[in-house]
Design an enzyme around this catalytic site. Structure first.
Site, PDB file in Angstrom:
ATOM      1  N   HIS A 175      -6.609  -1.282  11.677  1.00  0.00           N
ATOM      2  CA  HIS A 175      -6.049  -1.682  10.392  1.00  0.00           C
ATOM      3  C   HIS A 175      -6.960  -2.735   9.762  1.00  0.00           C
ATOM      4  O   HIS A 175      -7.457  -3.625  10.449  1.00  0.00           O
ATOM      5  CB  HIS A 175      -4.646  -2.250  10.621  1.00  0.00           C
ATOM      6  CG  HIS A 175      -3.910  -2.653   9.385  1.00  0.00           C
ATOM      7  ND1 HIS A 175      -3.692  -1.787   8.330  1.00  0.00           N
ATOM      8  CD2 HIS A 175      -3.321  -3.827   9.038  1.00  0.00           C
ATOM      9  CE1 HIS A 175      -2.983  -2.418   7.388  1.00  0.00           C
ATOM     10  NE2 HIS A 175      -2.756  -3.651   7.799  1.00  0.00           N
ATOM     11  N   CYS A 205      -5.453   0.552   3.501  1.00  0.00           N
ATOM     12  CA  CYS A 205      -5.675  -0.849   3.844  1.00  0.00           C
ATOM     13  C   CYS A 205      -7.141  -1.242   3.681  1.00  0.00           C
ATOM     14  O   CYS A 205      -7.464  -2.362   3.273  1.00  0.00           O
ATOM     15  CB  CYS A 205      -5.205  -1.124   5.262  1.00  0.00           C
ATOM     16  SG  CYS A 205      -5.990  -0.093   6.526  1.00  0.00           S
ATOM     17  N   GLN A 237       0.810  -1.220   0.000  1.00  0.00           N
ATOM     18  CA  GLN A 237       0.000   0.000   0.000  1.00  0.00           C
ATOM     19  C   GLN A 237       0.841   1.266   0.000  1.00  0.00           C
ATOM     20  O   GLN A 237       0.339   2.344  -0.352  1.00  0.00           O
ATOM     21  CB  GLN A 237      -0.957   0.008   1.189  1.00  0.00           C
ATOM     22  CG  GLN A 237      -0.294   0.186   2.545  1.00  0.00           C
ATOM     23  CD  GLN A 237      -1.271   0.039   3.693  1.00  0.00           C
ATOM     24  OE1 GLN A 237      -1.860  -1.024   3.896  1.00  0.00           O
ATOM     25  NE2 GLN A 237      -1.449   1.116   4.462  1.00  0.00           N
ATOM     26  N   ASN A 274      -2.121  -9.345   4.365  1.00  0.00           N
ATOM     27  CA  ASN A 274      -1.896  -7.931   4.640  1.00  0.00           C
ATOM     28  C   ASN A 274      -1.598  -7.202   3.333  1.00  0.00           C
ATOM     29  O   ASN A 274      -1.478  -7.825   2.275  1.00  0.00           O
ATOM     30  CB  ASN A 274      -0.736  -7.785   5.634  1.00  0.00           C
ATOM     31  CG  ASN A 274      -0.777  -6.464   6.385  1.00  0.00           C
ATOM     32  OD1 ASN A 274      -1.596  -5.588   6.116  1.00  0.00           O
ATOM     33  ND2 ASN A 274       0.131  -6.299   7.334  1.00  0.00           N
TER      34      ASN A 274
END
Length: 334
Positions: free
Chosen positions: A277, A139, A133, A301
């Site tokens: 997150h 996110c 990212q 992630n």
């Protein structure tokens, strides 16, 4: 009412560069800078080196404790090594308010005994490669896109990488703030309201906010509705087992998360209520005997393949909603 997201701006920590640096780490420091393409001004170099050394000390201490059986996971130095905890939170972690009022709620159903003990949607073709990212708190968009990609694969049999940038640039009317945070619900609502979402190929990721350039003729996916899961790891297990990759929000505010390398992540200070997150749960499983507390969630992630287990982590499962893993889960209907 549309979902709204906020970013908590924290004061930057000040690290004294006056203390002496450790010359025994010179070679390691230079190698790290080369590996992560880091360049600094002379004054900045001293400050960043001091921060890096403090982080290195933290990581080495944790891994020594791991070797003594005190932790179930290891840590390693990575691209975030020159950031203080406060800088990292400001740059990489947004704090979405998990206000998921627009979607329909589903209730618990069936029994956990009816579902497989392990699941990994990557092996079934539902998951696209890990992305990075960058210095953009997007996110929420990566998490939402991952869920839509999986559901589109379920419907069409084709796995297409969808556009995160489309969401970053265009979903402000749904309450998202581009590189300053957002919610998965706001992302789903945008695609539903907009009538489509472009692919990464036609609308590539730029790690910054730009003007909305959505083109209907390039629409690759759509969302007709989205569902909200009740809080509870049993419900999340059923959803991951039967639906596909599920976006969630977690407490990722700890240094142990930032420098996670491998193993089952369990942080004693992790909240089981507040989240900071967004990630994507792509499966679950256990190591060794299932009854020995070794169960985990398999989490994708958006910090690149050089973080964690090639961009993934194993997060403790059935440990009192560890890191709030089930507190803000939802999925799209396409």
């Amino acid at each position: 009412m549309t979902p709204v997201a906020f970013l908590t701006i924290l004061c930057l920590g000040v690290v004294s560069a006056a203390r002496s640096l450790d010359p025994s780490l010179d070679a390691e420091w230079e190698e790290w800078k080369t590996n992560y393409e880091k360049t600094y001004s002379p004054d900045e170099e001293v400050q960043k080196r001091a921060v890096w050394e403090e982080n290195m000390k933290l990581i080495k201490q944790h891994n020594e404790e791991h070797d003594q059986g005190e932790h179930g996971f290891t840590m390693e130095m990575n691209a975030f090594g020159d950031m203080t905890s406060e800088e990292f939170k400001e740059t990489m972690i947004n704090r979405p308010v998990s206000n998921l009022r627009k979607g329909k709620r589903i209730q618990k159903r069936l029994a956990l005994d009816d579902f497989p003990k392990k699941m990994d949607w990557r092996k079934k073709g539902y998951v696209t490669p890990v992305q990075y990212q960058g210095r953009c708190s997007s996110c929420w968009a990566f998490s939402a896109v991952g869920a839509i990609e999986g559901q589109m694969f379920e419907r069409t049999g084709k796995l297409v990488q969808l556009s995160v940038q489309n969401l970053v640039d265009c979903s402000q009317p749904q309450g998202n703030l581009g590189c300053h945070g957002g919610t998965v619900a706001g992302a789903f609502q945008y695609v539903k309201d907009n009538g489509g979402l472009e692919s990464e190929e036609t609308y590539p990721y730029e790690r910054k906010v730009g003007p909305c350039r959505y083109s209907p003729e390039n629409a690759t996916a759509n969302v007709t509705d989205f569902m909200i899961l009740p809080v509870g790891e049993d419900v999340l297990t059923i959803a991951v087992a039967t639906i596909g990759p599920i976006p969630v929000a977690i407490d990722a505010s700890h240094d142990s998360f930032r420098f996670y390398k491998t193993g089952i992540y369990f942080e004693s200070n992790c909240s089981n209520i507040s989240v900071s997150h967004s990630v994507l749960v792509v499966g679950y499983g256990f190591e060794g005997e299932e009854s020995n507390g070794n169960k985990y969630w398999l989490v994708k992630n958006s910090w690149g393949r050089r973080w964690g287990i090639k961009g993934y982590m194993k997060l403790a499962r059935d440990q009192n909603n560890h890191c709030a893993i089930s507190s803000a889960a939802s999925y799209p209907i396409v």
